[in-house]
Design a protein around this motif. Structure first.
Motif, PDB file in Angstrom:
ATOM      1  N   ASP A  33     -14.909  -4.526  -4.593  1.00 55.15           N
ATOM      2  CA  ASP A  33     -14.872  -4.070  -5.626  1.00 55.15           C
ATOM      3  C   ASP A  33     -16.032  -3.752  -6.456  1.00 55.15           C
ATOM      4  N   GLU A  60      -4.889   1.768  -3.591  1.00 53.89           N
ATOM      5  CA  GLU A  60      -5.503   1.716  -5.091  1.00 53.89           C
ATOM      6  C   GLU A  60      -6.501   2.808  -5.912  1.00 53.89           C
ATOM      7  N   ARG A  85       1.647   5.730  -7.517  1.00 56.53           N
ATOM      8  CA  ARG A  85       0.766   5.876  -8.165  1.00 56.53           C
ATOM      9  C   ARG A  85      -0.522   7.717  -8.214  1.00 56.53           C
ATOM     10  N   GLN A 128       0.724  -1.448  -0.138  1.00 52.21           N
ATOM     11  CA  GLN A 128       0.160  -0.065   0.104  1.00 52.21           C
ATOM     12  C   GLN A 128       0.559   1.981  -0.062  1.00 52.21           C
ATOM     13  N   GLN A 164       2.036   1.491  -3.077  1.00 51.06           N
ATOM     14  CA  GLN A 164       1.101   2.098  -4.131  1.00 51.06           C
ATOM     15  C   GLN A 164       0.600   3.751  -3.612  1.00 51.06           C
ATOM     16  N   ARG A 190      -5.680  -1.958   1.043  1.00 41.40           N
ATOM     17  CA  ARG A 190      -5.349  -2.772  -0.500  1.00 41.40           C
ATOM     18  C   ARG A 190      -6.558  -2.024  -1.221  1.00 41.40           C
TER      19      ARG A 190
END
Length: 677
Positions: free
Chosen positions: A650, A494, A417, A410, A413, A490
């Protein structure tokens, strides 16, 4: 309130400290944002860069770092790392505060508190802010110099002018977005479609290009050459919009059989030992080269900001048999060393208590500061992964910390990102690390197994033979909590947003007591339930698993608008959900105990008026939910329960939640964060 204490009187290890600000929200949705101001002898910041908050979370010299939120038994805590040895000699006082956004007030929160821990993680003090009332910002406490040391003072002072007013009082030149936001909200109410179009256009901006005013710029000193000068960027109180990166450029490979060269290959990994050695070496080498990343992982463990070196397979004497920890982290600052031993497990392998105990003993004898365990498991508050004995007669204290591979993933990311790093080489290294961690051969996949009690508990619920007090039910509840925390990690990585599990418990509830109560409820009704708070969405996302029916339900309750007509609300909601799944369940929530109208989106699309109650009862909101069959296995295989929970969350977020309005008070100011390069 008003009392003070010298840090040296509380601990001998206060060169670096962790300050935690916490609160409990009865609704599960309330939150606040921390901020830090470094003040000189005149009680003012030297420049705007001495103001640390969500748009400026890290000091270049490592003296201050906002670490973000971590779940606790009854809510969450926002932590700040202070390296007091790195604080400039020109700083006389450090103010620690928090603020709420829009119309929210601290009086709506419970158990508002500040705690301080030393570098070993031992709690030193606690101060409760009672009766915060209608204020929008609170100074919790302050660290200030006395001679060669530091003292802490409990303050508890409230501000009605929010973050901007608090910062301005201490000399920060604020770019206040309140007026702009109010105008935007009025315009949005009149032209909803135009707002949607503008938001879509903004989402296409390239990632990593942070606005120049996202980071406070130092004030220009007096006496500079006359003439027109470009005004310095000022700190903005609005949180900046962060977008995901654009689609990867088209590959130059001739066909799909060509595989891109990787810095960290995984094809040769054959055994668990190989995976552990490779994973440790890969992670520690990247940490040594990317300071933004290493500080993210070690600041919360009391490590100072300084020159870091990392080592693997080091042999250390321990009785007749030398021990070989998987890794060693050393940080040098001002001639002093901070050292942590690292024990790594991959592929779901469990830690060995005797092994960790040996490393704790070695660290204590050699004067090291910490032992860090790194596994696929997720540690729970009040439920350590391994039990170790600490000899309190020893003057030197060693802290035992745990990281999960999901947390490492994480943090990588978030940096590459969403938030950005110092240069392209650092970004490339983190990208290679992320590719390695997410590869199926690495063994670094996070929590993947609901444990041996999962199948017996499901069978016991199905045939009604599971009794309250069964230890297997408690094991399932603990693993469910681990799974939900990993889902939050997670999803947060994202999205680039804070995602935290909501814990609804009475103030001061012991974590073990809370889990025992949930285990008894599981035995009675056969259901597991969790709530996730995601920044920027209008409600709390719920996940429930009904072990009797084998169904997963994901849902969210959204409040009714404060203005307008019920029919307009229903039409607007259905229009917003134009691309949502047809099997989405929509229920109208009423202020009475009776249930409101409900139906699938497929049926409601041609007739949104079917959502209105026949007796004109007051509508308080709408409940959206999706049902999905849950996996039967205990692991993370395609048919496993863990995979089904991931897929359900998700699907609900990407097909339902993304189409909903953000909370009204934050319409033009997203809660997402940014750090400029």
């Amino acid at each position: 309130m008003g009392s003070n204490v010298a840090l040296a009187d509380l601990s001998e290890d206060v060169g670096s400290v962790i300050v935690s600000l916490g609160w409990v929200s009865p609704t599960g949705e309330g939150d606040a944002d921390v901020s830090v101001l470094l003040l000189d002898a005149n009680g003012k910041v030297r420049s705007d860069s001495d103001f640390y908050f969500y748009n400026h979370p890290v000091a270049a010299d490592g003296s201050v770092q906002l670490l973000g939120k971590t779940p606790t038994a009854d809510g969450s805590e926002d932590r700040i790392s202070f390296d007091l040895t790195a604080v400039s000699s020109g700083i006389d006082r450090i103010v620690v505060a928090a603020s709420r956004y829009g119309e929210a007030r601290f009086g709506e929160l419970e158990d508002v508190r500040i705690t301080l821990a030393d570098a070993a993680g031992e709690s030193l003090l606690r101060f409760a802010v009672d009766d915060a009332g209608s204020v929008t910002a609170v100074i919790f406490g302050e660290l200030y110099r006395r001679g060669e040391g530091w003292k802490f003072r409990a303050v508890g002072q409230g501000y009605e002018t929010g973050l901007a007013g608090l910062a301005t009082d201490f000399g920060v030149d604020i770019e206040d977005d309140a007026a702009t936001e109010t105008d935007a909200e009025l315009g949005a109410a009149e032209a909803d479609e135009q707002v949607d179009g503008a938001a879509s256009a903004a989402a296409e901006e390239p990632a990593g290009q942070a606005p120049l005013d996202a980071i406070p710029a130092p004030r220009l000193p007096e006496g500079e050459a006359d003439g027109p000068r470009k005004p310095a960027a000022r700190p903005r109180t609005a949180k900046k919009k962060v977008t995901l990166p654009k689609t990867v450029k088209k590959t130059l490979a001739e066909n799909d059989s060509w595989r891109q060269a990787r810095l960290f290959p995984v094809s040769v990994l054959k055994s668990d030992r190989d995976r552990e050695m490779r994973a440790t070496s890969v992670l520690l080498s990247v940490m040594a080269q990317v300071p933004e990343f290493s500080r993210r992982l070690t600041a919360g463990f009391g490590a100072p900001a300084g020159r870091m070196e990392t080592f693997t397979e080091v042999s250390l004497p321990h009785g007749d048999n030398p021990r070989r920890p998987d890794g060693v982290i050393r940080v040098e600052r001002a001639g002093k060393l901070w050292t942590a031993l690292v024990e790594t497990k991959t592929n779901g392998n469990a830690l060995k208590a005797d092994q960790v105990q040996a490393y704790m003993d070695i660290a204590a004898r050699r004067g090291y500061e910490a032992v860090i365990t790194l596994t696929n498991d997720v540690a729970l508050e009040g439920s350590p992964l391994v039990d170790v004995k600490i000899d309190k007669r020893r003057k030197h204290k060693v802290a035992l910390w745990h990281l999960s591979w999901a947390e490492v993933t994480q943090q990588a990311q978030m940096l590459i990102r969403h938030e950005g790093v110092g240069n392209a080489a650092h970004a490339w290294l983190l990208q290679e690390l992320l590719h390695y961690l997410q590869h199926e051969n690495s063994g670094c996949h996070g929590f993947q197994n609901m444990g041996p009690a999962w199948v017996p508990v499901r069978n016991g619920i199905d045939d009604e033979t599971l009794c309250q007090g069964d230890a297997r039910a408690l094991e399932v509840v603990e693993n469910w909590e681990r799974l939900i925390r990993q889902v939050c990690l997670r999803l947060g990585g994202e999205l680039g947003q804070k995602v935290l599990p909501v814990q609804r418990a009475k103030r001061g509830t012991d974590p073990k007591e809370r889990r025992n109560r949930l285990a008894d409820q599981l035995c009675l009704n056969g259901r597991l339930r969790a709530e996730l708070r995601i920044d920027g969405i209008p409600g709390v996302l719920t996940v429930s698993a009904d072990l009797r029916t084998g169904k997963l339900r994901t849902g969210i309750d959204i409040p009714a608008p404060e203005q307008g007509y019920p029919l307009s609300w229903a039409k607007r909601l259905v229009r917003r959900l134009a691309e949502a799944p047809a099997d989405l369940h929509v229920e109208t929530l009423l202020d009475s105990e009776t249930g409101g109208p409900r139906g699938t989106l497929e049926r409601l699309r041609p007739e949104p008026a079917d959502l209105l109650p026949k007796d004109n009862a007051k509508i308080t909101g709408f409940r959206l939910s999706l049902l999905k069959s849950m996996g039967s296995g205990r692991g993370n295989a395609e048919t496993g329960f863990i995979r089904s929970v991931d897929d359900a969350v998700d699907r609900f977020y990407t097909t339902v939640v993304v189409h909903l309005d953000t909370p009204t008070t934050r319409r033009t100011s997203s809660k997402e964060r940014v750090t400029a390069e």
